[in-house]
Design a protein around this motif. Structure first.
Motif, PDB file in Angstrom:
ATOM      1  N   LEU A 179       0.842  -1.212   0.000  1.00  0.00           N
ATOM      2  CA  LEU A 179       0.000   0.000   0.000  1.00  0.00           C
ATOM      3  C   LEU A 179       0.870   1.253   0.000  1.00  0.00           C
ATOM      4  O   LEU A 179       0.660   2.173  -0.797  1.00  0.00           O
ATOM      5  CB  LEU A 179      -0.911  -0.033   1.225  1.00  0.00           C
ATOM      6  CG  LEU A 179      -1.966   1.066   1.395  1.00  0.00           C
ATOM      7  CD1 LEU A 179      -3.111   0.548   2.260  1.00  0.00           C
ATOM      8  CD2 LEU A 179      -1.406   2.332   2.015  1.00  0.00           C
ATOM      9  N   ALA A 180       1.847   1.288   0.900  1.00  0.00           N
ATOM     10  CA  ALA A 180       2.704   2.470   0.993  1.00  0.00           C
ATOM     11  C   ALA A 180       3.525   2.661  -0.275  1.00  0.00           C
ATOM     12  O   ALA A 180       3.652   3.781  -0.790  1.00  0.00           O
ATOM     13  CB  ALA A 180       3.622   2.338   2.209  1.00  0.00           C
ATOM     14  N   LYS A 231      -8.843  -8.358 -11.451  1.00  0.00           N
ATOM     15  CA  LYS A 231      -9.858  -7.315 -11.259  1.00  0.00           C
ATOM     16  C   LYS A 231      -9.232  -5.921 -11.376  1.00  0.00           C
ATOM     17  O   LYS A 231      -9.867  -4.995 -11.881  1.00  0.00           O
ATOM     18  CB  LYS A 231     -10.565  -7.500  -9.920  1.00  0.00           C
ATOM     19  CG  LYS A 231      -9.691  -7.366  -8.696  1.00  0.00           C
ATOM     20  CD  LYS A 231     -10.447  -7.780  -7.437  1.00  0.00           C
ATOM     21  CE  LYS A 231      -9.589  -7.597  -6.197  1.00  0.00           C
ATOM     22  NZ  LYS A 231     -10.277  -8.097  -4.981  1.00  0.00           N
ATOM     23  N   VAL A 232      -7.993  -5.758 -10.926  1.00  0.00           N
ATOM     24  CA  VAL A 232      -7.310  -4.476 -11.070  1.00  0.00           C
ATOM     25  C   VAL A 232      -6.917  -4.245 -12.525  1.00  0.00           C
ATOM     26  O   VAL A 232      -7.070  -3.138 -13.061  1.00  0.00           O
ATOM     27  CB  VAL A 232      -6.073  -4.418 -10.160  1.00  0.00           C
ATOM     28  CG1 VAL A 232      -5.334  -3.099 -10.333  1.00  0.00           C
ATOM     29  CG2 VAL A 232      -6.473  -4.614  -8.708  1.00  0.00           C
ATOM     30  N   ALA A 258      -4.795  -4.143  -0.867  1.00  0.00           N
ATOM     31  CA  ALA A 258      -3.903  -3.099  -0.359  1.00  0.00           C
ATOM     32  C   ALA A 258      -3.367  -2.244  -1.504  1.00  0.00           C
ATOM     33  O   ALA A 258      -3.266  -1.013  -1.381  1.00  0.00           O
ATOM     34  CB  ALA A 258      -2.747  -3.739   0.413  1.00  0.00           C
ATOM     35  N   ILE A 259      -3.043  -2.873  -2.621  1.00  0.00           N
ATOM     36  CA  ILE A 259      -2.579  -2.121  -3.790  1.00  0.00           C
ATOM     37  C   ILE A 259      -3.696  -1.213  -4.312  1.00  0.00           C
ATOM     38  O   ILE A 259      -3.439  -0.079  -4.742  1.00  0.00           O
ATOM     39  CB  ILE A 259      -2.090  -3.093  -4.878  1.00  0.00           C
ATOM     40  CG1 ILE A 259      -0.784  -3.763  -4.434  1.00  0.00           C
ATOM     41  CG2 ILE A 259      -1.896  -2.381  -6.212  1.00  0.00           C
ATOM     42  CD1 ILE A 259      -0.323  -4.884  -5.338  1.00  0.00           C
ATOM     43  N   VAL A 260      -4.944  -1.703  -4.266  1.00  0.00           N
ATOM     44  CA  VAL A 260      -6.075  -0.872  -4.692  1.00  0.00           C
ATOM     45  C   VAL A 260      -6.167   0.393  -3.836  1.00  0.00           C
ATOM     46  O   VAL A 260      -6.329   1.510  -4.355  1.00  0.00           O
ATOM     47  CB  VAL A 260      -7.386  -1.681  -4.617  1.00  0.00           C
ATOM     48  CG1 VAL A 260      -8.597  -0.757  -4.772  1.00  0.00           C
ATOM     49  CG2 VAL A 260      -7.416  -2.758  -5.698  1.00  0.00           C
ATOM     50  N   ILE A 261      -6.056   0.241  -2.516  1.00  0.00           N
ATOM     51  CA  ILE A 261      -6.087   1.416  -1.641  1.00  0.00           C
ATOM     52  C   ILE A 261      -4.907   2.330  -1.941  1.00  0.00           C
ATOM     53  O   ILE A 261      -5.031   3.565  -1.969  1.00  0.00           O
ATOM     54  CB  ILE A 261      -6.075   0.988  -0.162  1.00  0.00           C
ATOM     55  CG1 ILE A 261      -7.354   0.225   0.186  1.00  0.00           C
ATOM     56  CG2 ILE A 261      -5.919   2.205   0.743  1.00  0.00           C
ATOM     57  CD1 ILE A 261      -8.614   1.049   0.115  1.00  0.00           C
ATOM     58  N   LEU A 304      -5.685   4.325  -5.023  1.00  0.00           N
ATOM     59  CA  LEU A 304      -6.642   5.393  -4.727  1.00  0.00           C
ATOM     60  C   LEU A 304      -5.952   6.566  -4.035  1.00  0.00           C
ATOM     61  O   LEU A 304      -6.221   7.738  -4.350  1.00  0.00           O
ATOM     62  CB  LEU A 304      -7.775   4.850  -3.851  1.00  0.00           C
ATOM     63  CG  LEU A 304      -8.831   3.999  -4.546  1.00  0.00           C
ATOM     64  CD1 LEU A 304      -9.791   3.385  -3.526  1.00  0.00           C
ATOM     65  CD2 LEU A 304      -9.611   4.809  -5.576  1.00  0.00           C
ATOM     66  N   LEU A 305      -5.052   6.266  -3.114  1.00  0.00           N
ATOM     67  CA  LEU A 305      -4.317   7.335  -2.451  1.00  0.00           C
ATOM     68  C   LEU A 305      -3.436   8.096  -3.434  1.00  0.00           C
ATOM     69  O   LEU A 305      -3.343   9.337  -3.378  1.00  0.00           O
ATOM     70  CB  LEU A 305      -3.462   6.751  -1.316  1.00  0.00           C
ATOM     71  CG  LEU A 305      -4.227   6.241  -0.095  1.00  0.00           C
ATOM     72  CD1 LEU A 305      -3.293   5.482   0.836  1.00  0.00           C
ATOM     73  CD2 LEU A 305      -4.898   7.384   0.647  1.00  0.00           C
ATOM     74  N   ALA A 306      -2.776   7.378  -4.334  1.00  0.00           N
ATOM     75  CA  ALA A 306      -1.931   8.033  -5.336  1.00  0.00           C
ATOM     76  C   ALA A 306      -2.761   8.927  -6.247  1.00  0.00           C
ATOM     77  O   ALA A 306      -2.364  10.059  -6.565  1.00  0.00           O
ATOM     78  CB  ALA A 306      -1.184   6.981  -6.152  1.00  0.00           C
ATOM     79  N   LEU A 307      -3.926   8.441  -6.690  1.00  0.00           N
ATOM     80  CA  LEU A 307      -4.801   9.244  -7.540  1.00  0.00           C
ATOM     81  C   LEU A 307      -5.299  10.480  -6.796  1.00  0.00           C
ATOM     82  O   LEU A 307      -5.426  11.567  -7.383  1.00  0.00           O
ATOM     83  CB  LEU A 307      -5.984   8.395  -8.013  1.00  0.00           C
ATOM     84  CG  LEU A 307      -5.666   7.281  -9.020  1.00  0.00           C
ATOM     85  CD1 LEU A 307      -6.885   6.392  -9.220  1.00  0.00           C
ATOM     86  CD2 LEU A 307      -5.213   7.858 -10.353  1.00  0.00           C
TER      87      LEU A 307
END
Length: 445
Positions: free
Chosen positions: A124-125, A183-184, A428-431, A434-437
């Motif tokens: 995620l980070a 799905k991603v 976690a990668i999806v979140i 979203l944070l990066a966007l």
């Protein structure tokens, strides 16, 4: 910045002059830590029959990792959404407590889940901080699509079969479910294609008074979606098929604003459901068990009935963490309790109040994701944000509704809650995306 945008350069840079306080996120993480500590103490005390602290090592390691990610966000000074990390952290912490409750004396399950949660926080980070533009998504969308389909075909040919479904691919000691990653990939392809063709797809062709969409432009979309669904149906992963189709319809509506597309999609799905029901025995078993689980209470209907019994035992306030019914005659009272029916296990021990709180967590993810889409700044970022949000929210809705017997039970995981490495990592990668966007959208405004 304006000259760069005019030139089509999507990467953004930010000035860095020192740590940037993230008070809201820090406060929410403190609340999350307090809630998880109370849950851990409750679980340990229930097991001991008196107040007990238990072994806090796993929870301390997890909370330390959450604090570390928060500190990284402070130091990088990127304007990330302050709610997504705490909500994902809360759900992951609940998952850790659930696995500790089910681990018994050995604690193996909780230990493995902790490892995946820590890897997920790292992913995620890394994603949130490392993704600075969307050129790789815009320019290589067909490459992403080809990689996703190739991955599914590979698991169809070489994957391991579990409970009649060929879902996992093993490489050495590591195994996972490629449909989680697909799905991603599907969102990236659909967002890129729809952002480019949105104006054309929004037009109506007419035969007299009947509006028709421009079908030639939709064929690449339907071809990719049809192939993906065909493969997962052959693999008997019907949950993934429903998720893919739901994300597809959601993105199509956001891109075109044409209700005719959605109506046509629902009609098409209804027709396909009738055909699949008649053609595939495993689809009939799922639907029949949902319609009347009492027809085969010890066979096809067993999962649905055990889930309903668990919710009934939980009542309004729940039995308490660790006080659920663990076994009946030496077998788990709830089958697939760590994966498909994790929501039912939590419903028993946390009750209606806990169930509503869990639903609220996913609604917060949905609301923050849509807010990120609204301030994204361009069509591709908007569609990416909507699609990634749907991936988590729709998946959670499908499995929760299946546990509650509102829809047929499908073999997908409850995001951040169910046991499983590939699911935790991908969500976690999806979140992180979203944070990066969100950071890119705030900087561009």
């Amino acid at each position: 910045m304006s000259s760069l945008a005019a030139a089509g350069v999507t990467e953004v840079t930010e000035e860095r002059s020192g740590p940037h306080p993230r008070a809201t996120e820090g406060l929410l993480l403190a609340v999350v830590a307090a809630a998880l500590i109370v849950g851990h103490l409750s679980l340990a005390s229930t097991r001991a029959g008196a107040f007990a602290v238990g072994d806090p090592l796993a929870l301390v390691a997890y909370l330390g990792a959450l604090a570390g990610v928060h500190l990284l966000f402070v130091l990088t000074r990127r304007p990330f959404d302050p709610f997504l990390l705490p909500i994902a952290g809360l759900l992951g912490g609940i998952s850790l407590l659930l696995m500790e409750r089910l681990a018994g004396e050995e604690g193996t399950l909780a230990g493995l889940q902790l490892q995946w949660l820590l890897l997920g926080l790292g992913a995620l980070a890394a994603t949130a901080i490392g993704v600075r533009g969307i050129r790789i998504f815009r320019d290589y969308r067909y490459t992403w699509a080809a990689a996703g389909i190739a991955l599914l075909l590979l698991v169809f040919l070489l994957g391991e079969e579990v409970n009649g479904a060929r879902l996992s691919l093993r490489i050495g000691p590591v195994s996972g479910q490629p449909s989680e990653l697909l799905k991603v990939i599907l969102v990236i392809f659909l967002a890129g294609y729809l952002a480019e063709r949105r104006t054309i797809l929004a037009r109506d062709l007419r035969i007299g008074p009947i509006p028709l969409p421009p079908l030639p432009w939709l064929l690449p979309l339907l071809g990719m979606l049809g192939l993906a669904i065909a493969v997962v149906v052959v693999q008997r992963d019907l949950g993934a098929a429903l998720l893919f189709y739901g994300v597809f319809l959601g993105l199509l509506w956001v891109a075109t604003r044409r209700a005719s597309w959605i109506v046509a999609g629902i009609i098409l799905a209804a027709g396909a459901a009738v055909i699949l029901y008649g053609a595939f025995a495993h689809v009939r078993v799922r639907v029949d068990a949902w319609a009347d689980p009492w027809a085969d209470p010890l066979g096809a209907g067993y999962q649905a009935l055990r889930a309903l019994f668990a919710f009934a035992r939980g009542g309004i306030a729940g039995t308490g963490l660790g006080a659920g019914l663990p076994e009946v005659a030496g077998a788990p009272a709830i089958p697939a309790i760590t994966t498909d029916l994790a929501f039912a296990a939590l419903g028993e021990e946390l009750g209606l109040i806990g169930v509503l709180a869990l639903c609220g967590c996913y609604l917060v993810i949905g609301g923050r994701g849509l807010a990120i889409a609204l301030r994204a700044g361009d069509e591709l970022r908007t569609l990416l944000a909507v699609g990634l949000t749907l991936v988590i929210v729709l998946q959670a809705a499908l499995i929760m509704a299946g546990n509650l017997k509102l829809v047929p039970l499908t073999g997908i995981t409850l995001p951040f809650i169910s046991y499983g490495g590939s699911s935790l990592l991908v969500n976690a990668i999806v979140i992180g995306l979203l944070l990066a966007l969100d950071a890119q959208g705030r900087v561009r405004r």
